[in-house]
Design a protein around this motif. Structure first.
Motif, PDB file in Angstrom:
ATOM      1  N   VAL B 262       0.848  -1.198   0.000  1.00 35.42           N
ATOM      2  CA  VAL B 262       0.000   0.000   0.000  1.00 35.42           C
ATOM      3  C   VAL B 262       0.881   1.244   0.000  1.00 35.42           C
ATOM      4  O   VAL B 262       0.671   2.186  -0.777  1.00 35.42           O
ATOM      5  CB  VAL B 262      -0.928  -0.004   1.232  1.00 35.42           C
ATOM      6  N   ALA B 263       1.893   1.232   0.855  1.00 34.05           N
ATOM      7  CA  ALA B 263       2.768   2.399   0.961  1.00 34.05           C
ATOM      8  C   ALA B 263       3.533   2.621  -0.343  1.00 34.05           C
ATOM      9  O   ALA B 263       3.757   3.770  -0.751  1.00 34.05           O
ATOM     10  CB  ALA B 263       3.743   2.208   2.116  1.00 34.05           C
ATOM     11  N   ILE B 264       3.935   1.537  -1.015  1.00 30.10           N
ATOM     12  CA  ILE B 264       4.681   1.691  -2.267  1.00 30.10           C
ATOM     13  C   ILE B 264       3.798   2.311  -3.337  1.00 30.10           C
ATOM     14  O   ILE B 264       4.223   3.217  -4.066  1.00 30.10           O
ATOM     15  CB  ILE B 264       5.236   0.329  -2.731  1.00 30.10           C
ATOM     16  N   VAL B 265       2.550   1.821  -3.443  1.00 33.34           N
ATOM     17  CA  VAL B 265       1.639   2.408  -4.432  1.00 33.34           C
ATOM     18  C   VAL B 265       1.456   3.896  -4.140  1.00 33.34           C
ATOM     19  O   VAL B 265       1.531   4.740  -5.045  1.00 33.34           O
ATOM     20  CB  VAL B 265       0.278   1.679  -4.410  1.00 33.34           C
ATOM     21  N   ALA B 266       1.271   4.225  -2.844  1.00 31.18           N
ATOM     22  CA  ALA B 266       1.104   5.631  -2.483  1.00 31.18           C
ATOM     23  C   ALA B 266       2.359   6.426  -2.832  1.00 31.18           C
ATOM     24  O   ALA B 266       2.277   7.549  -3.342  1.00 31.18           O
ATOM     25  CB  ALA B 266       0.793   5.756  -1.002  1.00 31.18           C
ATOM     26  N   ALA B 267       3.530   5.831  -2.580  1.00 32.26           N
ATOM     27  CA  ALA B 267       4.782   6.540  -2.858  1.00 32.26           C
ATOM     28  C   ALA B 267       4.953   6.763  -4.357  1.00 32.26           C
ATOM     29  O   ALA B 267       5.420   7.823  -4.792  1.00 32.26           O
ATOM     30  CB  ALA B 267       5.968   5.736  -2.315  1.00 32.26           C
ATOM     31  N   LEU B 268       4.565   5.761  -5.169  1.00 33.28           N
ATOM     32  CA  LEU B 268       4.675   5.914  -6.624  1.00 33.28           C
ATOM     33  C   LEU B 268       3.729   6.993  -7.116  1.00 33.28           C
ATOM     34  O   LEU B 268       4.104   7.850  -7.932  1.00 33.28           O
ATOM     35  CB  LEU B 268       4.360   4.589  -7.327  1.00 33.28           C
ATOM     36  N   VAL B 269       2.485   6.969  -6.636  1.00 36.39           N
ATOM     37  CA  VAL B 269       1.520   7.986  -7.045  1.00 36.39           C
ATOM     38  C   VAL B 269       2.044   9.372  -6.662  1.00 36.39           C
ATOM     39  O   VAL B 269       2.015  10.311  -7.449  1.00 36.39           O
ATOM     40  CB  VAL B 269       0.145   7.721  -6.390  1.00 36.39           C
ATOM     41  N   THR B 270       2.562   9.471  -5.432  1.00 38.17           N
ATOM     42  CA  THR B 270       3.096  10.753  -4.969  1.00 38.17           C
ATOM     43  C   THR B 270       4.249  11.222  -5.847  1.00 38.17           C
ATOM     44  O   THR B 270       4.278  12.365  -6.296  1.00 38.17           O
ATOM     45  CB  THR B 270       3.590  10.601  -3.519  1.00 38.17           C
ATOM     46  N   THR B 271       5.208  10.319  -6.093  1.00 35.78           N
ATOM     47  CA  THR B 271       6.429  10.730  -6.788  1.00 35.78           C
ATOM     48  C   THR B 271       6.181  11.003  -8.265  1.00 35.78           C
ATOM     49  O   THR B 271       6.753  11.941  -8.826  1.00 35.78           O
ATOM     50  CB  THR B 271       7.493   9.628  -6.645  1.00 35.78           C
ATOM     51  N   LEU B 272       5.345  10.190  -8.902  1.00 36.27           N
ATOM     52  CA  LEU B 272       5.173  10.338 -10.347  1.00 36.27           C
ATOM     53  C   LEU B 272       4.115  11.372 -10.704  1.00 36.27           C
ATOM     54  O   LEU B 272       4.192  11.994 -11.765  1.00 36.27           O
ATOM     55  CB  LEU B 272       4.793   8.996 -10.978  1.00 36.27           C
ATOM     56  N   PHE B 273       3.108  11.580  -9.853  1.00 40.02           N
ATOM     57  CA  PHE B 273       1.981  12.423 -10.262  1.00 40.02           C
ATOM     58  C   PHE B 273       1.758  13.645  -9.378  1.00 40.02           C
ATOM     59  O   PHE B 273       1.105  14.579  -9.792  1.00 40.02           O
ATOM     60  CB  PHE B 273       0.698  11.595 -10.279  1.00 40.02           C
ATOM     61  N   PHE B 274       2.273  13.643  -8.155  1.00 41.85           N
ATOM     62  CA  PHE B 274       1.985  14.769  -7.267  1.00 41.85           C
ATOM     63  C   PHE B 274       3.257  15.438  -6.748  1.00 41.85           C
ATOM     64  O   PHE B 274       3.306  15.935  -5.640  1.00 41.85           O
ATOM     65  CB  PHE B 274       1.081  14.322  -6.116  1.00 41.85           C
TER      66      PHE B 274
END
Lengths: 162, 368
Positions: B262-274
């Motif tokens: 869960v944290a990795i998906v959140a980290a990817l969304v954060t880093t790539l899109f936000f």
């Protein structure tokens, strides 16, 4: 150098598990170990991109599919068969020849090996892409056509049976 | 000195992810209770219940892990003992390694040193994330097979098929972002998002690649095997799926892997899109607001603001995933496969081609 020996020995151990273990699941996992160690060797040879692609494609996708099929077919552990004497002798001789050929080939230095520094940008995504889509475009595209043929063939065979 | 800084970064990244799993466990237990109109975890409290309120944080932060690590470790009689032991670790190690390449800040300036705030600054770190994500499936497969139980086995087979299928959509979404920013390095992508569109809006991935964001979020949730994609676990059909035959500390490792994903998906969304650690309009010297207002800030304050921004975004997207997990029912298996292959994959391909055309046709469309 120490890193290389550790990695190389682990790779060979994995390869031996693939061949010698009687349980196909262990064989597939041995293959993962070997492929992973080969990726580490790529990384040691200043080719990090190749190493990552090796892990993504082979360890991450292909062997997973192997495992999937092995598990679905619920294969029994393989039986050890005693080979007839002539067959065993022939196998040993062939293995020896192959080993000799590999050893002989590995002592011949590659063209351009050991000639000082690496070219700038060696192993970078740009240089890999330039050689894939520039110098080797035709073989690359032909390989993808070959894979497509295999996929279409598999679909046709699967459809015919049902 | 360099070695010391590297070690310190590794420790920081590791502590972030370990603490985050425990906090997520608390959010999941209390949050699900909130959604389902229950009280939730309220058994353990500080000072023997003398406090007037109980947030349940003692339950999840201390009592749950302690309880799980003291339970008997049961291995089924006919299980493959070695692989049964190996599976949880094979499942969680690649996930921990993924966090090594996630940037959690820009740079930290300490006494003449400039430290890049990512634990392992490797080139092509986007590919590293994909490689580790594809290795994580082995924990599910091996665990399901080695337990020698029909339920666990079915869960393992389902997990394999599901993770292989959704990896494609995940990869395509990431490739679109890579094309937009012209880099395979997560830190470089995060830095590129500090630029401004038309001098006002931060150049975050969400404005360039909204389709890829949706794709990555859905495919990422499918990779993390949580509802509505929890078919490998499917507690109403398969007992507990691939970890049915696990107990005690090994089972808690599987649970932890869940939250790390869960944290990795959140980290990817954060880093790539936000924008990753970006704070809108905050540069290395301070704020530069579009109106012309500048506020100078010391370097350390800027770094702390950025780390805080990263953690805040990370937490928000973890919470969104937990919200989805407790709101949507499980998908049917054929729907799951059809959705992955017939919807997400074609959308991802079209999005990729459109992105490529834009990058080629409109020079200056992207921020590189």
């Amino acid at each position: 150098m120490i890193a290389f020996w550790v990695v190389a020995l682990l790779a060979i151990a994995g390869a031996l598990v693939v061949v010698l273990h009687r349980n196909p699941v262990y064989s597939a996992l041995g293959l993962v170990l070997t492929l992973f160690q080969v990726a580490v060797i790529f990384a040691l040879l200043e080719a990090p991109l190749l190493a990552l692609l090796q892990v993504i494609v082979y360890a991450g996708a292909i062997v997973v599919l192997f495992l999937f099929v092995i598990m679905l077919l619920a294969l029994e552990p393989e039986k050890r068969l005693a080979a007839p004497f002539p067959v065993a002798v022939a196998g040993l001789v062939l293995a020896g020849l192959l080993g000799f050929a590999l050893a002989a080939a590995s002592t011949v230095p590659l063209a351009g090996a050991g000639q000082g520094a690496l070219p700038a940008g060696f192993g970078s995504p740009e240089s890999l892409a330039a050689s894939l889509f520039g110098a080797h475009l035709l073989p690359f595209e032909l390989t993808s056509v070959l894979l497509l043929v295999a996929v279409v063939g598999a679909v046709v065979l699967a459809r015919r049976r049902s | 000195m360099e070695v010391f800084f590297s070690l310190a970064k590794v420790v920081v990244a590791f502590v972030i992810i370990l603490q985050l799993t425990l906090i997520l466990l608390w959010v999941e237990r209390k949050g699900s209770a909130l959604i389902q109109d229950r009280v939730g975890a309220n058994r353990a409290n500080l000072f023997g219940g003398l406090l007037p309120f109980n947030l349940g944080i003692v339950n999840t932060w201390m009592a749950d892990p302690l309880k799980l690590f003291h339970k008997e470790d049961i291995v089924p009689a006919d299980a493959d003992r070695f692989l049964h032991w190996l599976a949880p670790f094979v499942g969680i190690v690649p996930l921990f390694l993924t966090f090594a390449v996630i940037p959690f800040g820009d740079v930290l300036k300490v006494g003449g040193f400039t430290i890049d705030l990512v634990a392992a600054p490797i080139p092509a770190s986007v590919l590293f994330v994909l490689a580790m994500a594809s290795l994580a499936v082995y924990g599910v497969v091996i665990g399901g097979w080695a337990s020698n139980s029909r339920w666990a086995f079915l869960g393992g087979v389902r997990g394999t098929a599901q993770m292989i299928s959704y990896e494609l959509a995940l990869g395509l979404a990431i490739v679109s972002v890579v094309l937009t920013y012209g880099s395979l390095d997560l830190q470089a992508i995060a830095r590129a998002q500090g630029a401004l569109m038309w001098g006002v809006v931060p150049a975050w991935g969400v404005f360039y690649q909204p389709v890829a964001l949706v794709l990555l979020f859905i495919a990422g949730m499918a990779e993390s095997k949580r509802a509505p994609f929890d078919l490998p676990e499917a507690e109403s059909e398969l007992v507990a799926g691939f970890f049915t035959e696990y107990s005690g500390s090994k089972q808690s490792v599987f649970m932890m892997a869940d939250f790390v994903e869960v944290a990795i998906v959140a980290a990817l969304v954060t880093t790539l899109f936000f924008g990753g650690w970006q704070v809108p309009w905050l540069g290395r010297e301070g704020f530069h607001f579009p109106g012309g207002l500048d506020i100078a800030l010391p370097s350390l304050v800027v770094t702390l603001l950025q780390i805080g921004s990263f953690l805040l975004k990370l937490f928000i997207f973890c919470w969104v995933q937990i919200l989805v997990r407790w709101s949507l029912p499980r998908m049917r298996y054929d729907h799951l496969m059809a959705f992955g292959w017939k919807r997400l994959l074609p959308i991802g391909l079209v999005n990729l081609v459109v992105t490529a055309v834009f990058v080629l046709a409109f020079e200056g469309w992207t921020v590189r």
